[in-house]
Design a protein around this motif. Structure first.
Motif, mmCIF file in Angstrom:
data_model
loop_
_atom_site.group_PDB
_atom_site.id
_atom_site.type_symbol
_atom_site.label_atom_id
_atom_site.label_comp_id
_atom_site.label_asym_id
_atom_site.label_seq_id
_atom_site.Cartn_x
_atom_site.Cartn_y
_atom_site.Cartn_z
ATOM 1 N N UNK A 148 0.856 -1.184 0.000
ATOM 2 C CA UNK A 148 0.000 0.000 0.000
ATOM 3 C C UNK A 148 0.890 1.232 0.000
ATOM 4 N N UNK A 149 0.508 2.214 -0.777
ATOM 5 C CA UNK A 149 1.238 3.474 -0.796
ATOM 6 C C UNK A 149 0.239 4.596 -0.524
ATOM 7 N N UNK A 150 0.383 5.217 0.662
ATOM 8 C CA UNK A 150 -0.574 6.223 1.106
ATOM 9 C C UNK A 150 0.066 7.606 1.013
ATOM 10 N N UNK A 151 -0.653 8.520 0.374
ATOM 11 C CA UNK A 151 -0.158 9.881 0.239
ATOM 12 C C UNK A 151 -1.177 10.889 0.707
ATOM 13 N N UNK A 152 -0.889 12.161 0.472
ATOM 14 C CA UNK A 152 -1.797 13.232 0.860
ATOM 15 C C UNK A 152 -3.039 13.242 -0.027
ATOM 16 N N UNK A 153 -4.085 13.886 0.471
ATOM 17 C CA UNK A 153 -5.295 14.061 -0.330
ATOM 18 C C UNK A 153 -4.981 14.971 -1.515
ATOM 19 N N UNK A 154 -5.892 15.021 -2.468
ATOM 20 C CA UNK A 154 -5.642 15.724 -3.721
ATOM 21 C C UNK A 154 -5.392 17.215 -3.530
ATOM 22 N N UNK A 155 -6.036 17.832 -2.551
ATOM 23 C CA UNK A 155 -5.859 19.271 -2.341
ATOM 24 C C UNK A 155 -4.437 19.619 -1.926
ATOM 25 N N UNK A 156 -3.782 18.711 -1.212
ATOM 26 C CA UNK A 156 -2.419 18.994 -0.751
ATOM 27 C C UNK A 156 -1.353 18.359 -1.643
ATOM 28 N N UNK A 157 -1.750 17.492 -2.551
ATOM 29 C CA UNK A 157 -0.793 16.820 -3.430
ATOM 30 C C UNK A 157 -0.241 17.810 -4.455
ATOM 31 N N UNK A 158 1.080 17.785 -4.622
ATOM 32 C CA UNK A 158 1.744 18.647 -5.594
ATOM 33 C C UNK A 158 2.856 17.859 -6.270
ATOM 34 N N UNK A 159 3.328 18.391 -7.372
ATOM 35 C CA UNK A 159 4.506 17.867 -8.064
ATOM 36 C C UNK A 159 4.411 16.361 -8.317
ATOM 37 N N UNK A 160 3.284 15.951 -8.880
ATOM 38 C CA UNK A 160 3.036 14.560 -9.329
ATOM 39 C C UNK A 160 2.866 13.589 -8.166
#
Length: 352
Positions: A107-119
């Protein structure tokens, strides 16, 4: 809240900076309490590792950005043959996003779309829940929540950053534990975020008049040294100068021994928070509700919101969260008397 499953291996990707890794420690150690059986590997920057080295039950893999492309090759070698149950991808910078490519996780968990930047979203498969006006620390806690940690943990935060006996001895020789000491950590990474040296000096003299020993701390960079020298030239009181004379862990203990700390938007402010030392934050360019000293936001002196409205024509609540304001002279809008008021409030509230 995320589902609490049995995790055996967790990879944390947060390379920098000092303040941010301090915030991340709180989330990581909350995860450890929820999943004590899980082995944690943390991909981290070289300098940041110096502060967190020895963190209980955490294996560090250093990503040395100074090596350029070689850093990615080294990361690939360090992680060869390893697969993690989950990757917590806690950094949206392009360098960190590209590093995630070399981490094998179910599993690879990242930030929500509003905070996601630079791919960022291209290198993650899951996202933490959106948050309303979160502090950076609360953003990291979104990852902990995804792994079943209750947000009630935020009500009793704790940090366990180990130091050696030698670090303690060094710090105690300069700042005795529980002594009446006012530490100024004056320099941020960018000159525009620093307060004026004569105003730092005015607070040093004010604290000394109230019976505080005054100490300067900071890193070895020229910006730290120049500002420290200027403060001492303006100050009438004697100041103990530790700028560039401590390791990060020695500085951590010095901040622990202090009564209170004055700092702009800089790493030592957040280091002090981890030690339970009250912080007087001074902010102009970034929203202190997002990046201020987490446990002591009520004692921040700021001109951010005023300048945000002047530059953007609206309040923080109606703009993209975390937007910065620009201007080389903004910190000069913070007056000495404003900070003195917060100093007195803090001294009274914490009975210093």
């Amino acid at each position: 809240m995320g589902v609490a499953v049995s995790l055996q291996s967790i990879c944390v990707l947060r390379l920098s900076a000092i303040g941010d890794v301090c915030h991340a420690v709180a989330a990581v150690q909350a995860i450890q309490r929820k999943h004590p059986q899980a082995k944690i590997t943390w991909i981290i920057g070289k300098i940041e590792k110096m502060l967190l080295d020895g963190l209980p039950n955490v294996e560090f893999v250093v990503f040395d950005k100074s090596k350029g492309r070689g850093a990615f090759k080294q990361l690939q070698q360090d992680l060869a043959g390893k697969e993690f149950d989950v990757l917590l991808h806690m950094q949206v910078a392009l360098r960190a996003n590209w590093a995630a490519k070399y981490i094998n996780a179910k599993r690879k968990i990242g930030f929500d779309r509003d905070r996601a930047k630079e791919l960022h979203t291209l290198f993650t498969k899951e996202r933490i829940a959106p948050q309303i006006e979160p502090h950076v620390l609360e953003g990291f806690f979104g990852f902990a929540q995804k792994l079943g940690v209750s947000l009630s943990e935020l009500d009793h935060l704790s940090w366990n950053i180990p130091v050696s006996d030698d670090d303690i001895t060094f710090a105690n020789s300069h700042i005795a534990p529980k002594s009446k000491t006012f530490v100024i950590s004056p320099a941020a990474s960018k000159k525009e975020r620093n307060w004026l040296p004569e105003r730092y000096a005015a607070l040093a003299d004010y604290a000394a008049d109230k019976g505080f020993k005054v100490v300067l701390c900071g890193g070895p960079a020229p910006i730290d040294r120049e500002l420290g020298d200027a403060i001492q030239e303006y100050a009438e009181t004697e100041i103990v100068d530790l700028i560039g004379k401590t390791s990060l862990k020695q500085m951590l203990v010095c901040l622990k021994n202090a009564s209170l700390v004055l700092a702009p938007d800089t790493g030592p402010a957040h280091m002090a928070v981890t030690q339970g030392t009250p912080v007087l934050g001074i902010y102009a360019h970034s929203n202190p509700k997002r990046t201020g000293p987490y446990l002591y936001q009520d004692y921040v002196t700021e001109v951010y919101h005023r300048n945000l409205f002047l530059q953007k024509g609206d309040s923080a609540e109606n703009l993209k969260w975390g937007v910065r304001v620009k201007g080389a002279e903004l910190m000069g809008q913070i007056m000495v008397d404003q900070v003195k008021i917060q100093f007195d409030r803090l001294v009274q509230d914490f009975e210093l």
